[in-house]
Enzyme design. Sequence first.
Site, PDB file in Angstrom:
ATOM      1  N   GLY A 188      -3.178   1.908 -17.704  1.00  0.00           N
ATOM      2  CA  GLY A 188      -2.777   0.826 -16.973  1.00  0.00           C
ATOM      3  C   GLY A 188      -3.562   0.324 -16.281  1.00  0.00           C
ATOM      4  CG  HIS A 189      -3.140   1.899 -12.319  1.00  0.00           C
ATOM      5  ND1 HIS A 189      -2.289   3.067 -12.542  1.00  0.00           N
ATOM      6  CD2 HIS A 189      -2.358   1.720 -11.438  1.00  0.00           C
ATOM      7  CE1 HIS A 189      -1.373   3.040 -11.871  1.00  0.00           C
ATOM      8  NE2 HIS A 189      -1.410   1.785 -11.054  1.00  0.00           N
ATOM      9  CD  GLN A 209       4.166  -5.681  -7.396  1.00  0.00           C
ATOM     10  OE1 GLN A 209       4.495  -4.958  -6.770  1.00  0.00           O
ATOM     11  NE2 GLN A 209       3.278  -5.490  -8.326  1.00  0.00           N
ATOM     12  CG  MET A 228       2.007   1.380  -4.875  1.00  0.00           C
ATOM     13  SD  MET A 228       3.647   1.545  -4.114  1.00  0.00           S
ATOM     14  CE  MET A 228       4.323   1.827  -5.464  1.00  0.00           C
ATOM     15  N   GLY A 229      -1.550   4.132  -6.584  1.00  0.00           N
ATOM     16  CA  GLY A 229      -1.657   5.442  -6.406  1.00  0.00           C
ATOM     17  C   GLY A 229      -1.277   6.534  -8.439  1.00  0.00           C
ATOM     18  CB  SER A 277       5.160   3.269 -15.365  1.00  0.00           C
ATOM     19  OG  SER A 277       5.897   3.832 -14.088  1.00  0.00           O
ATOM     20  CD  GLN A 313       5.796  -1.316  -2.411  1.00  0.00           C
ATOM     21  OE1 GLN A 313       5.308  -1.984  -2.497  1.00  0.00           O
ATOM     22  NE2 GLN A 313       5.909  -1.774  -4.324  1.00  0.00           N
ATOM     23  CG  LEU A 317      -5.407   4.940  -9.610  1.00  0.00           C
ATOM     24  CD1 LEU A 317      -6.697   4.910  -9.509  1.00  0.00           C
ATOM     25  CD2 LEU A 317      -3.844   3.643  -9.599  1.00  0.00           C
ATOM     26  CG  HIS A 318      -0.644   5.110 -15.648  1.00  0.00           C
ATOM     27  ND1 HIS A 318      -1.376   3.497 -16.071  1.00  0.00           N
ATOM     28  CD2 HIS A 318      -0.033   4.496 -14.699  1.00  0.00           C
ATOM     29  CE1 HIS A 318      -0.370   2.602 -15.509  1.00  0.00           C
ATOM     30  NE2 HIS A 318       0.434   3.033 -14.583  1.00  0.00           N
TER      31      HIS A 318
HETATM   32  P1  AMP Z   1       1.419  -0.104  -8.662  1.00  0.00           P
HETATM   33  O1  AMP Z   1       0.071   1.427  -8.199  1.00  0.00           O
HETATM   34  O2  AMP Z   1       2.600   0.424  -9.760  1.00  0.00           O
HETATM   35  O3  AMP Z   1       1.669  -0.639  -7.173  1.00  0.00           O
HETATM   36  O4  AMP Z   1       0.307  -0.963  -9.567  1.00  0.00           O
HETATM   37  C1  AMP Z   1      -1.168  -1.048  -9.055  1.00  0.00           C
HETATM   38  C2  AMP Z   1      -0.966  -2.628 -10.626  1.00  0.00           C
HETATM   39  O5  AMP Z   1      -1.260  -1.930 -11.637  1.00  0.00           O
HETATM   40  C3  AMP Z   1      -0.499  -3.533 -10.040  1.00  0.00           C
HETATM   41  O6  AMP Z   1      -0.331  -4.981 -10.508  1.00  0.00           O
HETATM   42  C4  AMP Z   1       0.333  -3.065 -11.763  1.00  0.00           C
HETATM   43  O7  AMP Z   1       1.538  -4.379 -12.660  1.00  0.00           O
HETATM   44  C5  AMP Z   1      -0.545  -2.868 -11.975  1.00  0.00           C
HETATM   45  N1  AMP Z   1       0.378  -1.338 -13.519  1.00  0.00           N
HETATM   46  C6  AMP Z   1       0.920  -0.618 -13.245  1.00  0.00           C
HETATM   47  N2  AMP Z   1       1.143  -0.228 -14.761  1.00  0.00           N
HETATM   48  C7  AMP Z   1       0.442  -1.335 -15.687  1.00  0.00           C
HETATM   49  C8  AMP Z   1      -0.022  -1.026 -16.691  1.00  0.00           C
HETATM   50  N3  AMP Z   1       0.476  -0.449 -17.671  1.00  0.00           N
HETATM   51  N4  AMP Z   1      -0.756  -1.949 -17.306  1.00  0.00           N
HETATM   52  C9  AMP Z   1      -1.349  -2.886 -16.987  1.00  0.00           C
HETATM   53  N5  AMP Z   1      -1.153  -3.283 -15.453  1.00  0.00           N
HETATM   54  C10 AMP Z   1      -0.373  -2.081 -14.999  1.00  0.00           C
END
Ligand code: AMP
Length: 282
Positions: free
Chosen positions: A36-37, A155, A30-31, A188, A61, A33-34
């Site tokens: 983790g993404h 999820q 959902m953008g 996050s 959602q 981005l950090h």
């Molecule tokens: P989102 O943009 O929050 O919908 O996340 C997109 C994807 O990135 C989802 O599969 C999340 O579980 C994953 N994600 C989000 N935060 C992290 C993180 N800190 N470490 C690893 N994956 C992540």
Amino acid sequence: MILFRKKTDFQTYLTTQKQRGKKIGFVPTMGALHQGHVSLIESSRKDNSITVSSIFVNPTQFNDPNDFKKYPVTIENDINKLEAAGCEVLFMPSVEEIYPDGVPSDLKYDLGYLETILEGKYRPGHFQGVCMVVHRLLDIVKPDNLYLGQKDYQQCMVIRRLIELTGHTEIKLNICPTFREPDGLAMSSRNLRLNEEERKTAPAIYRALLHIKENLPKGDLLSLKESAVKKLIDNRLKPDYIEIADADTLKPISKWNAGQKLVALAAAYLGEVRLIDNLVLN
Ligand code: AMP
């Protein structure tokens, strides 16, 4: 990186690449981005010839309209991050492109008890919305590999079920470890909304989960959960839940037999921001 906004153009491109024998990895987001993404993009690049990411803030959602309104948008930064990570393709559709006939009100995915526990209980309708968008994205991309973060543990289980329900069983689901800040806070997009004071307090959610992990062999699970909840409240977090559950089924556990794999999951508000985290315990 190639950017597609229209699904027909995107699908034409994908068909050609698949005919050329290219293996496709897909990282939906959902953008905002950090790192983790980015770690998901890196995992995909190792296994596939083309990595596709999507940025779509999915309105269906968000059970809380205010959360949707305030969801951080950092497109320029996102594109730079994806390019630096070596992502080959970005799909960035409009809401009309994903829901051309509006949002279907009669569609219901049979998620069973996954929908009534934890995030399902506290965010009614959330997982139906997640399934709605991921179903559409999987129909469009039809990747060989799908990459999701363990950060959103429930999820991942919901999408595993969605893959069965929709017959997309040729897609391999890859669950990637949670990427954390040096102080333990799970990265996050919503962390951007924390003020300076809240940001300092936020790792308490991770410490509460660590407390459960470190004391698992000693305690009975109920008092362990209670002491973890107290740790959150002492740090001014307002917990929705802290639960200890079977790591495969997510069924809450009250009595542990040492052979069972467990996960601790937590959700709590810090000011207006809702944080979630989890930790596999053994
Ligand atoms: P989102 O943009 O929050 O919908 O996340 C997109 C994807 O990135 C989802 O599969 C999340 O579980 C994953 N994600 C989000 N935060 C992290 C993180 N800190 N470490 C690893 N994956 C992540």
